[in-house]
Design a protein around this motif. Structure first.
Motif, short mmCIF file in Angstrom:
data_model
loop_
_atom_site.label_atom_id
_atom_site.label_comp_id
_atom_site.label_asym_id
_atom_site.label_seq_id
_atom_site.Cartn_x
_atom_site.Cartn_y
_atom_site.Cartn_z
N VAL A 190 43.71 23.52 36.47
CA VAL A 190 44.77 23.93 35.55
C VAL A 190 44.56 25.39 35.15
N VAL A 191 43.31 25.75 34.84
CA VAL A 191 43.00 27.12 34.43
C VAL A 191 43.34 28.10 35.54
N VAL A 192 42.92 27.76 36.78
CA VAL A 192 43.20 28.63 37.91
C VAL A 192 44.71 28.77 38.12
N GLY A 193 45.42 27.66 38.02
CA GLY A 193 46.86 27.71 38.19
C GLY A 193 47.53 28.59 37.15
N VAL A 194 47.13 28.42 35.89
CA VAL A 194 47.72 29.22 34.81
C VAL A 194 47.40 30.70 34.99
N LEU A 195 46.12 31.00 35.30
CA LEU A 195 45.74 32.39 35.48
C LEU A 195 46.46 33.02 36.68
N LEU A 232 38.43 38.11 33.69
CA LEU A 232 39.33 36.98 33.99
C LEU A 232 39.72 36.94 35.46
N PHE A 233 40.19 38.08 35.97
CA PHE A 233 40.80 38.08 37.31
C PHE A 233 39.86 38.58 38.41
N GLY A 234 38.77 39.23 38.02
CA GLY A 234 37.85 39.72 39.02
C GLY A 234 36.61 38.86 39.19
N VAL A 235 36.29 38.07 38.16
CA VAL A 235 35.08 37.24 38.22
C VAL A 235 35.42 35.77 38.05
N LEU A 236 35.97 35.41 36.89
CA LEU A 236 36.16 33.98 36.60
C LEU A 236 37.19 33.34 37.53
#
Length: 736
Positions: free
Chosen positions: A323-328, A612-616
């Motif tokens: 869910v987190v990956v989808g939202v991000l 957020l977008f480069g690591v996690l």
């Protein structure tokens, strides 16, 4: 004092990565098994047309307790005025406690035929059932239709359920009930091997006399009525404490138990009823009931409980990450569309201008270490630039051993100086070049990069705005023939250039690319020049400029062509250095998030986006692939394919927008789906090892890549450098 030794990071071990994925795959496999993903669905047509010739008559016409442990099969019925309440499919965290409350209220026992997959998830409930005197029976581990399973798998269904009961309670049961079974007179020929195998394993098979059919949920009245024996006959009644809403079951039990007591019935367990029947038949010395489990059974059962619960927990975490990956991913895509398109529209307005045209002379610094394959083409393209103020090229040879300096000097270009110095690393070479540069506008270029004729002129135009301290150019992949290079081409257009439009709009540009970037001299001096504190000196200095309040912008019309790594090993080295260096820069500038003013604003935006977008996001993104594979094997394949296609469609849409903005041909996007299966996984592993390196404090050395050199005309569309005058004088050479 002796210098502290730097611990080098070992090379990546593919065996370790394979082991990690095997472990994750094993966890998902356990979760799939415990959730019944391997079992065949029950179909009513599988039982139609089967005869009963193989089932002995004494079993078909006998009672609900079947004993096939001896040579001659036997069956038993309950004594008159005896009722057994049996419950299937539990335990359930909601309905099993509700059933227990009714049984305790009326002081009657029950026999619970439990599913192993439920026991491992709610062992405390099973322990409570046993402690309160209720009886347990095996109802298999995953509730399969047993007739369609091979003998070894049926045995495993019984054994694993027995083990988890032992792990939860310390005891074992000799009762089994097959899923989808009913009364003894319903046994078919295909059921007889099941009965025989159960007997060989030491089980008594239990069916029922009366079925409440509470699973139909047609009201408590009907359940009570269907569970009342004819006359005063004894009966094993069937109920459920799991599998859906059982509120009607609770209501029916609360009425049924007092009603049967008024009729003179007593309630017992299956084993209690069997013992009464044996006593009435004059059979002595034979008793039924639970027995103590061995220490091995208890230990193995506890291990199985922990394994399945760990798998369930991991799957929950994966679901949350999904869910987190989808939202991000969706959030990042929307943000890029909105801001990148705004950036492009702004630049294309007829009245857009940075300020007065920039015609000041420019110094181009080319740090070079063993760049013999590409240095000639790179220097020629730079020296031939059409910038009206003139271009000075300073080639800083950083201790090359392959004749790089001689090749550059041998070109005989009047506006080129070649500087030789001992090897000290790229930041040292860049600082040397800046110190020797004659002009205040500095362009930094990698030694394998070919500039378009107007690239320098276009790159420095943003300096017409006095607030601009640095400019990022548009890096293109020049060698696009191989599949790996095509994937990198797509990544450069989408992941780098589209991102830079976004970062400029938000005033949080993290990196001026080493292949093509421009700086004001005073901005560089304010930032302290290039340092070797990190392996990403370009990111380090860009963050320093942003924190100092300088604007860092992206000029997409200034294009340079670079040679991308052509092998997996070379690509790994490059991206490993990039990722690890970026993390070092983030850590170095971490305190900026607490600053006030421009430094704080830049740091909070930049580090938040990179984190957020480069690591996690990249670290969590493999969950998408793992769950896609899991879904294709164990879940609804159609839904999984649709979900994966939706994600791929989103990537295609992003790619089309990025390629249109960069004026690139869309034909290469046919390799984008293939990129999901190899390239993306490689980037996951690179980032994973970078994180491990950062957490363990390892020191990564400089990763020199092998180059073959771009063709003079630039492979796959790179521009041909302009011809130079034949009478050009020899360049000046300086030694340090």
């Amino acid at each position: 004092m002796a210098a502290r030794a730097r611990r080098l990071v070992p090379r990546p071990s593919w065996a370790v990565y394979a082991a990690v994925f095997v472990v994750l795959g094993g966890i998902l496999f356990v979760q799939a098994y415990a959730s019944g993903a391997f079992i065949p669905d029950y179909r009513s047509e599988t039982t139609s047309g089967s005869g009963q010739d193989d089932v002995p008559e004494e079993i078909r016409k006998g009672g609900p307790i079947v004993n096939t442990t001896a040579e001659r099969p036997q069956s038993y019925s309950l004594p008159a005025r005896t009722v057994v309440l049996t419950f299937d499919d539990g335990p359930d965290p909601i309905w099993t406690p509700a059933v227990l409350e009714v049984l305790e209220k009326h002081q009657v026992p029950g026999t619970f035929f439990v599913l192993g997959s439920q026991v491992v998830r709610y062992p405390d409930l099973v322990r409570e059932l046993d402690a309160k005197g209720h009886e347990l029976g095996v109802h298999t581990f995953t509730h399969p239709y047993l007739a369609e399973l091979p003998g070894w798998q049926r045995r495993m269904e019984y054994t694993q359920t027995q083990l988890v009961i032992a792990g939860a309670t310390g005891s074992r049961t000799n009762l089994v009930r097959f899923p989808y079974s009913s009364r003894a007179d319903a046994f078919l020929d295909q059921d007889w091997p099941l009965l025989q195998q159960a007997g060989e394993l030491g089980y008594l098979t239990v069916v029922n006399d009366l079925d409440s059919r509470d699973w139909e949920r047609q009201g408590a009245d009907g359940m009570v009525e269907r569970s009342i024996p004819a006359g005063y006959a004894g009966a094993i009644t069937l109920w459920h404490d799991s599998g859906g809403d059982r509120s009607q079951t609770i209501e029916a039990l609360d009425r049924y138990i007092p009603l049967m007591k008024e009729r003179g019935y007593t309630f017992t367990t299956v084993s209690g009823g069997l013992n009464r029947a044996l006593a009435e038949a004059g059979v002595t010395g034979a008793t039924a009931g639970p027995t103590e489990a061995t220490a091995s059974e208890r230990w193995r059962g506890q291990m199985l409980i922990m394994a399945v619960r760990a798998a369930d927990g991991t799957f929950i975490v994966f679901g949350a990450l999904f869910v987190v990956v989808g939202v991000l991913t969706i959030g990042r895509t929307v943000l890029m569309f909105v801001l990148a398109l705004r950036h492009a529209r702004k630049r294309r307005r007829p009245d857009f201008a940075w300020g007065p045209p920039v015609t000041e002379p420019v110094s181009v610094i080319v740090p070079a270490y063993n760049e013999k394959e590409g240095i000639a083409a790179a220097v020629r393209s730079l020296a031939a630039g059409d910038h009206p103020g003139g271009i000075e090229v300073v080639v800083v040879d950083d201790g090359s051993t392959d004749g790089t300096a001689d090749i550059a000097a041998g070109l005989g270009l009047p506006n080129v100086r070649v500087v030789r110095k001992p090897n000290g690393g790229k930041p040292s070479a860049l600082n040397t070049g800046v110190a020797l540069a004659r002009h205040d506008l500095i362009v930094m270029v990698d030694g394998d990069t070919i500039f378009e004729p107007d690239a320098v002129r276009r790159l420095v135009q943003p300096f017409g705005d006095p607030r601009v301290g640095a400019v990022a150019g548009n890096v293109k992949v020049g060698n696009r023939r191989s599949m790996i290079a095509k994937w990198q081409h797509i990544e450069y257009v989408i992941g780098f250039n589209l991102d830079r439009r976004l970062y400029e709009t938000l005033r949080c540009m993290p990196t001026i690319p080493g292949a093509i970037g421009a700086f004001r001299r005073k901005a560089l001096e304010y930032a302290g020049g290039m340092t070797d504190d990190t392996l990403a000196e370009d990111t380090d200095v860009t963050m320093a400029l942003g924190r100092a309040g300088w604007k860092v912008v992206y000029e997409d019309s200034a294009r340079a062509w670079t040679e991308a790594p052509s092998s997996i090993g070379q690509l790994w080295k490059q991206r490993y250095r990039w990722s690890y260096g970026t993390m070092q820069a983030m850590w170095k500038h971490r305190r900026g998030v607490l600053d006030k003013g421009a430094s704080g604003r830049f740091s909070r935006r930049c580090l938040a986006f990179l984190t957020l977008f480069g690591v996690l996001l990249p670290l969590a993104a493999p969950v998408i692939d793992l769950l896609a594979v899991f879904g294709l094997i164990f879940l609804d394949r159609t839904a999984t394919v649709v979900a994966w296609a939706a994600m791929l469609g989103l990537q295609f849409l992003t790619a089309i927008v990025a390629f249109r903005l960069d004026k690139e041909k869309l034909g290469v996007l046919w390799v984008l789906p293939l990129q999901q299966f190899v390239y993306r996984q490689l980037m996951y592993l690179v980032l994973l090892q970078s994180v491990v390196t950062a957490l363990t404090g390892g020191r990564l050395g400089w990763q020199k890549l092998k180059r073959t050199g771009l063709e003079p005309a630039g492979t796959a569309g790179a521009p041909r450098p302009l011809p130079l005058p034949a009478e050009a004088a020899s360049p000046r050479q300086v030694r340090f």
